[in-house]
Design a protein around this motif. Structure first.
Motif, PDB file in Angstrom:
ATOM      1  N   GLN A 102       0.398  -1.149  -0.192  1.00  0.00           N
ATOM      2  CA  GLN A 102       0.277  -0.319   0.141  1.00  0.00           C
ATOM      3  C   GLN A 102       0.840   1.480   0.444  1.00  0.00           C
ATOM      4  O   GLN A 102       0.536   2.451   0.635  1.00  0.00           O
ATOM      5  CB  GLN A 102      -0.859  -0.279   1.068  1.00  0.00           C
ATOM      6  CG  GLN A 102      -2.375  -1.082   1.513  1.00  0.00           C
ATOM      7  CD  GLN A 102      -2.978  -0.738   0.335  1.00  0.00           C
ATOM      8  OE1 GLN A 102      -3.471   0.697  -0.001  1.00  0.00           O
ATOM      9  NE2 GLN A 102      -3.014  -1.218  -1.273  1.00  0.00           N
ATOM     10  N   ASP A 103       1.766   1.179   0.066  1.00  0.00           N
ATOM     11  CA  ASP A 103       2.991   2.168   0.088  1.00  0.00           C
ATOM     12  C   ASP A 103       2.473   3.410  -1.371  1.00  0.00           C
ATOM     13  O   ASP A 103       2.726   2.902  -2.600  1.00  0.00           O
ATOM     14  CB  ASP A 103       5.077   1.686   0.389  1.00  0.00           C
ATOM     15  CG  ASP A 103       5.420   2.995   0.393  1.00  0.00           C
ATOM     16  OD1 ASP A 103       4.975   3.993  -0.267  1.00  0.00           O
ATOM     17  OD2 ASP A 103       6.412   2.747   0.887  1.00  0.00           O
ATOM     18  N   LYS A 104       2.213   4.303  -1.102  1.00  0.00           N
ATOM     19  CA  LYS A 104       1.788   5.079  -2.336  1.00  0.00           C
ATOM     20  C   LYS A 104       3.260   5.955  -3.320  1.00  0.00           C
ATOM     21  O   LYS A 104       2.831   6.839  -3.697  1.00  0.00           O
ATOM     22  CB  LYS A 104       0.764   6.100  -2.096  1.00  0.00           C
ATOM     23  CG  LYS A 104      -0.870   5.319  -2.208  1.00  0.00           C
ATOM     24  CD  LYS A 104      -1.334   6.355  -1.635  1.00  0.00           C
ATOM     25  CE  LYS A 104      -2.724   5.484  -1.272  1.00  0.00           C
ATOM     26  NZ  LYS A 104      -3.032   4.730  -0.032  1.00  0.00           N
ATOM     27  N   ASP A 105       4.568   5.852  -2.200  1.00  0.00           N
ATOM     28  CA  ASP A 105       5.572   6.160  -2.919  1.00  0.00           C
ATOM     29  C   ASP A 105       5.779   6.102  -4.415  1.00  0.00           C
ATOM     30  O   ASP A 105       6.277   4.928  -4.402  1.00  0.00           O
ATOM     31  CB  ASP A 105       6.821   6.140  -2.060  1.00  0.00           C
ATOM     32  CG  ASP A 105       8.206   6.969  -2.470  1.00  0.00           C
ATOM     33  OD1 ASP A 105       7.239   7.446  -4.076  1.00  0.00           O
ATOM     34  OD2 ASP A 105       9.264   7.346  -1.933  1.00  0.00           O
ATOM     35  N   ILE A 106       4.760   6.382  -5.459  1.00  0.00           N
ATOM     36  CA  ILE A 106       5.341   5.544  -6.624  1.00  0.00           C
ATOM     37  C   ILE A 106       6.879   5.774  -7.462  1.00  0.00           C
ATOM     38  O   ILE A 106       6.729   5.248  -7.799  1.00  0.00           O
ATOM     39  CB  ILE A 106       4.269   6.457  -7.900  1.00  0.00           C
ATOM     40  CG1 ILE A 106       5.158   7.803  -8.003  1.00  0.00           C
ATOM     41  CG2 ILE A 106       3.034   6.384  -8.015  1.00  0.00           C
ATOM     42  CD1 ILE A 106       4.075   8.735  -8.991  1.00  0.00           C
ATOM     43  N   HIS A 107       7.273   5.453  -6.592  1.00  0.00           N
ATOM     44  CA  HIS A 107       9.056   5.807  -7.416  1.00  0.00           C
ATOM     45  C   HIS A 107       9.750   4.459  -5.904  1.00  0.00           C
ATOM     46  O   HIS A 107      10.933   4.005  -6.584  1.00  0.00           O
ATOM     47  CB  HIS A 107       9.869   6.716  -6.183  1.00  0.00           C
ATOM     48  CG  HIS A 107       9.809   8.510  -6.833  1.00  0.00           C
ATOM     49  ND1 HIS A 107       9.957   8.557  -8.475  1.00  0.00           N
ATOM     50  CD2 HIS A 107       9.039   9.057  -6.416  1.00  0.00           C
ATOM     51  CE1 HIS A 107       9.170   9.733  -8.959  1.00  0.00           C
ATOM     52  NE2 HIS A 107       9.035   9.935  -7.980  1.00  0.00           N
ATOM     53  N   TYR A 108       8.691   4.174  -4.882  1.00  0.00           N
ATOM     54  CA  TYR A 108       9.451   2.672  -4.359  1.00  0.00           C
ATOM     55  C   TYR A 108       8.827   2.082  -5.201  1.00  0.00           C
ATOM     56  O   TYR A 108       8.086   1.673  -5.922  1.00  0.00           O
ATOM     57  CB  TYR A 108       8.599   2.362  -3.049  1.00  0.00           C
ATOM     58  CG  TYR A 108       8.657   1.639  -2.010  1.00  0.00           C
ATOM     59  CD1 TYR A 108       8.343   0.715  -1.953  1.00  0.00           C
ATOM     60  CD2 TYR A 108       9.911   1.260  -1.344  1.00  0.00           C
ATOM     61  CE1 TYR A 108       8.588  -0.833  -1.749  1.00  0.00           C
ATOM     62  CE2 TYR A 108      10.579   0.049  -0.609  1.00  0.00           C
ATOM     63  CZ  TYR A 108       9.625  -0.461  -1.043  1.00  0.00           C
ATOM     64  OH  TYR A 108       9.522  -1.785   0.118  1.00  0.00           O
ATOM     65  N   ASN A 109       9.805   0.546  -5.472  1.00  0.00           N
ATOM     66  CA  ASN A 109       9.567  -0.322  -6.247  1.00  0.00           C
ATOM     67  C   ASN A 109       8.197  -1.929  -5.712  1.00  0.00           C
ATOM     68  O   ASN A 109       8.616  -2.716  -5.192  1.00  0.00           O
ATOM     69  CB  ASN A 109      11.058  -1.428  -6.803  1.00  0.00           C
ATOM     70  CG  ASN A 109      10.673  -2.745  -7.475  1.00  0.00           C
ATOM     71  OD1 ASN A 109       9.992  -1.742  -8.525  1.00  0.00           O
ATOM     72  ND2 ASN A 109      11.196  -3.044  -7.456  1.00  0.00           N
ATOM     73  N   ASN A 110       7.182  -0.925  -5.708  1.00  0.00           N
ATOM     74  CA  ASN A 110       6.217  -2.161  -5.003  1.00  0.00           C
ATOM     75  C   ASN A 110       5.043  -2.515  -6.198  1.00  0.00           C
ATOM     76  O   ASN A 110       4.106  -2.591  -6.761  1.00  0.00           O
ATOM     77  CB  ASN A 110       5.302  -1.560  -3.889  1.00  0.00           C
ATOM     78  CG  ASN A 110       4.787  -0.178  -3.926  1.00  0.00           C
ATOM     79  OD1 ASN A 110       4.733   0.321  -5.674  1.00  0.00           O
ATOM     80  ND2 ASN A 110       3.508  -0.222  -3.898  1.00  0.00           N
TER      81      ASN A 110
END
Length: 454
Positions: free
Chosen positions: A391-399
């Motif tokens: 659910q991490d919404k930091d779109i730079h994070y590789n999820n």
């Protein structure tokens, strides 16, 4: 760990950029703010499938359906016209009709007894003149109509948006393929039996994506059917044919046999029906239909369909086929209600209809082998998409999830005779990428997005 930032247009623009590069943030499946935005900006704006005309053939026939959280009373009135109302009494808002289907001349609210006819008119109030007086204008208290209702090939759609584009414009090039499935015979299709309903703990996009653009899953998810001898052993069998990207987020896969392999033409439909197909389809549609084994796809947002060839279980039973439409009604970010219609040509022989129905029940009915396989997987995707990392919404994070298949590697087949952008394989994420790009475009299209929150 999770980014607590709300959704805003810049974030959605970032999501769109990733989708174009074959990446989808996993939080998009189960995020509660996304779900609220979908209900408001997609389902309240677009066309939603309500039912088939054969379900309400006679005056007074009715069925009850939903457009997400709006209950719908769909019926044929005394003049033979199709009507769709909000299934809610105009007096205190009680759900007016609780039955799934039936035939009535009037509908009486169980709360205070207000009664409405098939035209939606308020025709009865208990002690009306004594409690409201003759001055109350009953015509002001009719059932509220669903703003737009239109049909194509017997398929009835409704929209909550009075400004929605015409249904045929919305369907676009999907009509060419609907004609093959629904308009090939003189009398069209009929819904056989009552549509079945069941609940799956998943998100509506997961199931729509699966039907629309993911034949690749068949080799693994449905491995049990291979071991039982129901499906071919070739792991590439669902890749043969074409995946066609259509406008408005629609998509369809026309699966054929490996070149040279012999399969029954026209999905095994009886030979005495073939002249009808020639009458009702163009030469191009007829040729495509003749060689197609499986038709599977999705009409944006949540109307999926499958028309496969299957046996009824016995080793010597011939292959048959059916048409199955289904709506993935969003109940919550992680729950859908499935409504599934079995359809068959009205003019098919009764023996074929029976075999076709058994084939549907055994494969894509609520307890069908393939249905059980899919539901288990979709549930697992939703389960794994609700945690802090997903659910991490930091779109730079590789999820992000992988939608790279065929991107910049597979070119369209310009010789395809039908409309749309057709690729010469069904193992491809082209439809999925187009589906999600259209999905995020609809979220971005709203004109009333607050500064930082949808």
């Amino acid at each position: 760990m999770a980014n607590q930032a709300g959704l805003d247009t810049s974030m959605l623009e970032g999501v769109k950029d990733k989708i174009r590069r074959g990446l989808l943030p996993q939080w998009a499946f189960t995020d509660s703010e996304i779900f609220k935005a979908e209900v408001k900006n997609i389902f309240a704006k677009t066309w939603n499938f309500l039912g088939h005309e054969s379900e309400i053939e006679n005056p007074g026939d009715y069925v009850t359906r939903w457009i997400v959280h709006d209950p719908v009373l769909l019926l044929r009135d005394q003049n033979g016209q199709i009507q769709a109302y909000l299934n809610s009494c105009a007096h205190r808002g009680t759900k007016l009709c609780t039955a799934d289907f039936g035939n009535k001349k009037t509908f009486t609210c169980p709360y205070h007894g207000w009664t409405f006819n098939l035209s939606g008119d308020l025709i009865g109030i208990i002690a009306g003149n004594k409690v409201y007086g003759e001055e109350m204008d009953r015509s002001q208290w009719s059932l509220r109509k669903i703003p737009k209702v239109e049909s194509y090939q017997g398929m009835i759609f409704g929209s909550l948006d009075e400004h929605a584009e015409p249904l045929e414009t919305f369907l676009g090039d999907m009509k060419w393929y609907f004609d093959i499935m629904l308009g090939r015979s003189d009398a069209g299709m009929e819904v056989r039996g009552v549509p079945q309903k069941w609940i799956i703990n998943t998100n509506w996009k997961i199931s729509a994506d699966n039907f629309g653009g993911d034949p690749y899953h068949t080799a693994m998810s449905h491995r049990s059917t291979v071991e039982l001898g129901i499906s071919p052993k070739d792991p590439m069998y669902a890749s043969y044919g074409h995946q066609i990207v259509l406008d408005n987020g629609h998509g369809i896969n026309m699966v054929t046999a490996l070149g040279g392999a012999k399969v029954p033409p026209y999905q095994g439909l009886p030979e005495d029906m073939w002249p009808m197909f020639a009458r009702n389809l163009s030469a191009e549609q007829l040729k495509v239909f003749e060689n197609t084994m499986i038709i599977v796809g999705n009409c944006f947002p949540n109307l999926s369909f499958v028309s496969p060839m299957h046996g009824t279980g016995g080793p010597d039973e011939p292959l048959t086929s059916f048409v199955n439409f289904r709506v993935w009604r969003p109940v919550s970010p992680t729950k859908i209600e499935v409504t599934s219609w079995f359809m068959v040509d009205k003019e098919a022989p009764e023996a074929f209809k029976e075999a076709s129905y058994l084939s549907y029940i055994g494969s894509f009915g609520p307890s069908g082998t393939l249905e059980q396989d899919d539901a288990e997987i979709w549930t697992r995707v939703a389960e794994a998409s609700q945690g802090e990392m997903a659910q991490d919404k930091d779109i730079h994070y590789n999820n992000v999830l992988n939608y790279l298949m065929g991107l910049d590697r597979v070119e369209p087949d310009e010789s395809w005779p039908g409309p749309g952008v057709a690729y010469p394989t069904c193992y491809l994420d082209a439809i999925s990428r187009a589906f999600y790009e259209h999905w995020v475009d609809q979220l971005l299209a709203t004109t009333d997005i607050p500064a930082n929150v949808l």
